[in-house]
Design a protein around this motif. Structure first.
Motif, mmCIF file in Angstrom:
data_model
loop_
_atom_site.group_PDB
_atom_site.id
_atom_site.type_symbol
_atom_site.label_atom_id
_atom_site.label_comp_id
_atom_site.label_asym_id
_atom_site.label_seq_id
_atom_site.Cartn_x
_atom_site.Cartn_y
_atom_site.Cartn_z
ATOM 1 N N GLU A 1 5.070 11.460 6.331
ATOM 2 C CA GLU A 1 6.378 11.107 6.884
ATOM 3 C C GLU A 1 6.311 10.983 8.407
ATOM 4 O O GLU A 1 6.889 10.062 8.991
ATOM 5 C CB GLU A 1 7.406 12.157 6.465
ATOM 6 C CG GLU A 1 8.836 11.726 6.682
ATOM 7 C CD GLU A 1 9.819 12.490 5.828
ATOM 8 O OE1 GLU A 1 10.989 12.085 5.782
ATOM 9 O OE2 GLU A 1 9.415 13.490 5.195
ATOM 10 N N THR A 2 5.588 11.893 9.053
ATOM 11 C CA THR A 2 5.472 11.843 10.510
ATOM 12 C C THR A 2 4.717 10.604 10.971
ATOM 13 O O THR A 2 5.157 9.895 11.887
ATOM 14 C CB THR A 2 4.749 13.110 11.019
ATOM 15 O OG1 THR A 2 5.498 14.266 10.642
ATOM 16 C CG2 THR A 2 4.606 13.069 12.528
ATOM 17 N N PHE B 1 0.838 -1.184 0.000
ATOM 18 C CA PHE B 1 0.000 0.000 0.000
ATOM 19 C C PHE B 1 0.875 1.236 0.000
ATOM 20 O O PHE B 1 2.094 1.165 0.227
ATOM 21 C CB PHE B 1 -1.006 0.000 1.161
ATOM 22 C CG PHE B 1 -0.444 0.247 2.544
ATOM 23 C CD1 PHE B 1 -0.164 1.536 2.994
ATOM 24 C CD2 PHE B 1 -0.244 -0.807 3.424
ATOM 25 C CE1 PHE B 1 0.319 1.766 4.274
ATOM 26 C CE2 PHE B 1 0.230 -0.586 4.715
ATOM 27 C CZ PHE B 1 0.523 0.705 5.134
ATOM 28 N N GLY B 2 0.247 2.377 -0.282
ATOM 29 C CA GLY B 2 0.964 3.639 -0.327
ATOM 30 C C GLY B 2 0.415 4.610 0.694
ATOM 31 O O GLY B 2 -0.737 4.510 1.116
ATOM 32 N N ILE B 3 1.244 5.568 1.084
ATOM 33 C CA ILE B 3 0.830 6.661 1.949
ATOM 34 C C ILE B 3 1.408 7.943 1.385
ATOM 35 O O ILE B 3 2.542 7.981 0.912
ATOM 36 C CB ILE B 3 1.270 6.436 3.419
ATOM 37 C CG1 ILE B 3 0.797 7.615 4.300
ATOM 38 C CG2 ILE B 3 2.768 6.215 3.532
ATOM 39 C CD1 ILE B 3 0.982 7.361 5.795
ATOM 40 N N ALA B 4 0.608 9.006 1.406
ATOM 41 C CA ALA B 4 1.037 10.290 0.853
ATOM 42 C C ALA B 4 0.332 11.416 1.578
ATOM 43 O O ALA B 4 -0.789 11.253 2.066
ATOM 44 C CB ALA B 4 0.727 10.358 -0.646
ATOM 45 N N GLY B 5 0.992 12.577 1.629
ATOM 46 C CA GLY B 5 0.334 13.745 2.189
ATOM 47 C C GLY B 5 1.200 14.509 3.158
ATOM 48 O O GLY B 5 2.351 14.143 3.432
ATOM 49 N N PRO B 6 0.674 15.598 3.713
ATOM 50 C CA PRO B 6 1.476 16.482 4.561
ATOM 51 C C PRO B 6 1.994 15.824 5.832
ATOM 52 O O PRO B 6 3.032 16.220 6.360
ATOM 53 C CB PRO B 6 0.507 17.634 4.879
ATOM 54 C CG PRO B 6 -0.862 17.090 4.623
ATOM 55 C CD PRO B 6 -0.693 16.111 3.508
ATOM 56 N N ASP B 7 1.267 14.832 6.360
ATOM 57 C CA ASP B 7 1.706 14.161 7.587
ATOM 58 C C ASP B 7 2.204 12.745 7.333
ATOM 59 O O ASP B 7 2.402 11.977 8.285
ATOM 60 C CB ASP B 7 0.555 14.115 8.599
ATOM 61 C CG ASP B 7 0.099 15.500 9.028
ATOM 62 O OD1 ASP B 7 0.966 16.386 9.153
ATOM 63 O OD2 ASP B 7 -1.112 15.695 9.212
ATOM 64 N N GLN C 1 4.174 16.056 -2.359
ATOM 65 C CA GLN C 1 4.422 15.928 -0.934
ATOM 66 C C GLN C 1 4.999 14.535 -0.696
ATOM 67 O O GLN C 1 5.075 13.722 -1.612
ATOM 68 C CB GLN C 1 3.130 16.133 -0.136
ATOM 69 C CG GLN C 1 2.509 17.507 -0.343
ATOM 70 C CD GLN C 1 1.401 17.793 0.639
ATOM 71 O OE1 GLN C 1 1.644 18.036 1.813
ATOM 72 N NE2 GLN C 1 0.165 17.777 0.153
ATOM 73 N N ALA C 2 5.423 14.259 0.522
ATOM 74 C CA ALA C 2 6.040 12.968 0.826
ATOM 75 C C ALA C 2 5.113 11.829 0.418
ATOM 76 O O ALA C 2 3.921 11.840 0.707
ATOM 77 C CB ALA C 2 6.357 12.881 2.313
#
Length: 349
Positions: free
Chosen positions: A146-147, A138-144, A178-179
Motif C-alpha cells: 500500500e505504501t 499486474f498485481g502487488i502484494a505484501g507488507p509495503d 496483507q494488502a
C-alpha cells in the motif's frame, strides 16, 4: 499477452510460456518473497472478456451469481457463471473501465466461457470480445504494497473489491492476508509503474507465487479439470461475497438458491498442506482413509515457501471432520488442514 508488455517482461528476465510467467529466474526465492516481502507479479494468466452495449448490465445480470447492478467504476465483485444445474463453469472478477464491463478469468476457460455467453446474447445490444491482449495487468502484494503503490497512485481503494480509476489505470483491491491490488491499463504506463515499484523494493515473482497468495487468501480459481464440478457455495463463494441471494433469476439460480434456503452445506472448500515435492493437478481426487470413493477434489495447489505444497480443496464436511484425508488414493499423502482467513457459513437460509 500484450506484445509491448511481453517484450518488457522478457527484458526483466521473465520465463514466459502460454501467456504465463513461471518465474524471474529464482522460483524458490520468489515463493519466499511472497511469504514475507512485497512482490509484483504479471497477471497475463488471467484472460479478459470485454462486454459493451446498452443492454450489457441486464444481460450480465441474467448470467452471473452476483448482483451486476452493484458493479460501478468504484466497485468490483467476485462472481460465477453457472450451468443450468448450478455448477460453476467459471469464477471471475467483474469490474468496469469506462463503458466496458471487464471479466477476468483463467485463460483456459476464456474461450468456452465467451462462446457460451455469446449463445445467449440473441437480439440484445451486447458485444462480447476477448480483450486479453488489449491492455496489460499486474498485481502487488505484501507488507509495503500500500505504501509503495500509494506513493505513485494516491487514494488507493481502502476495502476489498473497491476500485479507483487513476486516469487510464484501474486499481482494484482484492482479498489477501496483507494488502493486495490488481492494476490494469496501457502497457506503457504499467511498464513505468512496474519499474518504479521494483526500484522501491518490490520483488518480481512468477505465477506460482501469486497463485500461492490466492491459496492463502482462500480464493478459488477453476481450471478445465474443475469446471462444472462445484456449486458456488462449495467453493466458499458465498463467504467471499460472490453470490447475491436477493437479485433476480440467472442461469443455475434455482439450484444455488435451494442450497441456501433449504439445505445445510455438505461440501465446502478447505485450505491444507501436504508433504509433496510437486503440486497435484486441479481435480486430483481426495479420499478418506476408510473409503474407496472420493471425498473431494483439489481446486488449486502450489509449492509452499517452506517446502511441501499448499492447496485449496472442496471436501465433504463429514469426511474432513472425521479425518484423515489423503491425496490421490486412500493411503496417499495426508492433508494437514490450515485456517482460512474467513469464516464459512454452513447453516443456510
Amino acid at each position: 499477452m500484450n506484445s509491448e508488455w511481453q517484450t518488457f517482461l522478457a527484458q526483466q528476465q521473465a520465463s514466459i510460456a502460454d501467456d504465463q510467467v513461471s518465474d524471474f529466474g529464482a522460483p524458490q526465492d520468489e515463493l519466499s518473497a511472497a511469504d514475507s516481502a512485497t512482490v509484483i507479479a504479471d497477471l497475463s494468466h488471467q484472460g479478459i472478456i470485454s462486454a459493451t452495449g446498452s443492454d450489457t448490465e441486464s444481460f450480465l445480470q441474467g448470467q452471473f451469481t452476483n448482483d451486476v447492478q452493484q458493479v460501478t467504476p468504484e466497485q468490483s465483485q467476485l462472481t460465477a457463471y453457472c450451468s443450468p444445474k448450478g455448477r460453476m463453469l467459471a469464477s471471475m472478477r467483474l469490474f468496469r473501465r469506462g463503458d466496458h464491463y471487464c471479466l477476468t478469468l483463467p485463460r483456459p476457460l476464456l474461450e468456452p466461457t465467451l462462446k457460451r455467453l455469446r449463445m445467449f446474447v440473441l437480439r440484445s445490444n451486447v458485444t462480447l470480445e476477448d480483450a486479453s491482449d488489449a491492455l496489460a495487468r499486474f498485481g502487488i502484494a505484501g507488507p509495503d504494497a500500500e505504501t509503495l503503490l500509494g506513493a505513485h497512485l494516491p487514494g488507493l481503494p481502502a476495502a476489498v473489491d473497491e476500485v479507483v480509476q487513476h486516469q487510464a489505470l484501474t486499481v482494484i483491491r482484492i482479498p489477501g492476508t496483507q494488502a493486495r491490488f490488481e492494476i490494469h491499463g496501457p502497457a506503457e504506463q504499467l511498464i513505468e509503474l512496474w519499474q518504479a515499484l521494483h526500484n522501491g523494493g518490490a520483488i518480481p515473482v512468477g505465477y506460482p507465487a501469486w497463485s500461492w497468495l490466492d491459496i492463502i487468501a482462500g480464493v478459488p480459481s477453476l481450471d478445465t479439470d474443475t469446471t462444472d464440478a462445484f456449486v458456488p457455495q462449495m467453493a466458499n463463494l458465498h463467504s467471499l461475497g460472490g453470490i447475491s441471494f436477493k437479485k433476480g433469476c440467472y442461469t443455475g439460480q434455482e439450484v444455488v438458491a435451494r442450497m441456501h434456503y433449504l439445505g445445510t452445506l455438505k461440501r465446502r472448500m478447505y485450505r491444507a498442506h501436504v508433504n509433496l515435492d510437486t503440486p497435484p493437478a486441479p481435480g486430483e481426487p481426495l479420499y478418506s482413509a476408510d473409503s474407496e470413493s472420493s471425498a473431494g477434489k483439489v481446486v488449486l495447489a502450489q509449492p509452499a515457501p517452506n517446502g511441501g505444497v499448499d492447496l485449496l480443496a472442496v471436501l465433504q464436511i463429514s469426511s474432513a471432520e472425521a479425518g484423515p484425508i489423503h491425496l490421490g488414493q486412500p493411503n496417499g499423502p495426508q492433508l494437514e488442514f490450515q485456517e482460512l482467513p474467513y469464516s464459512v457459513a454452513l447453516e443456510t437460509g
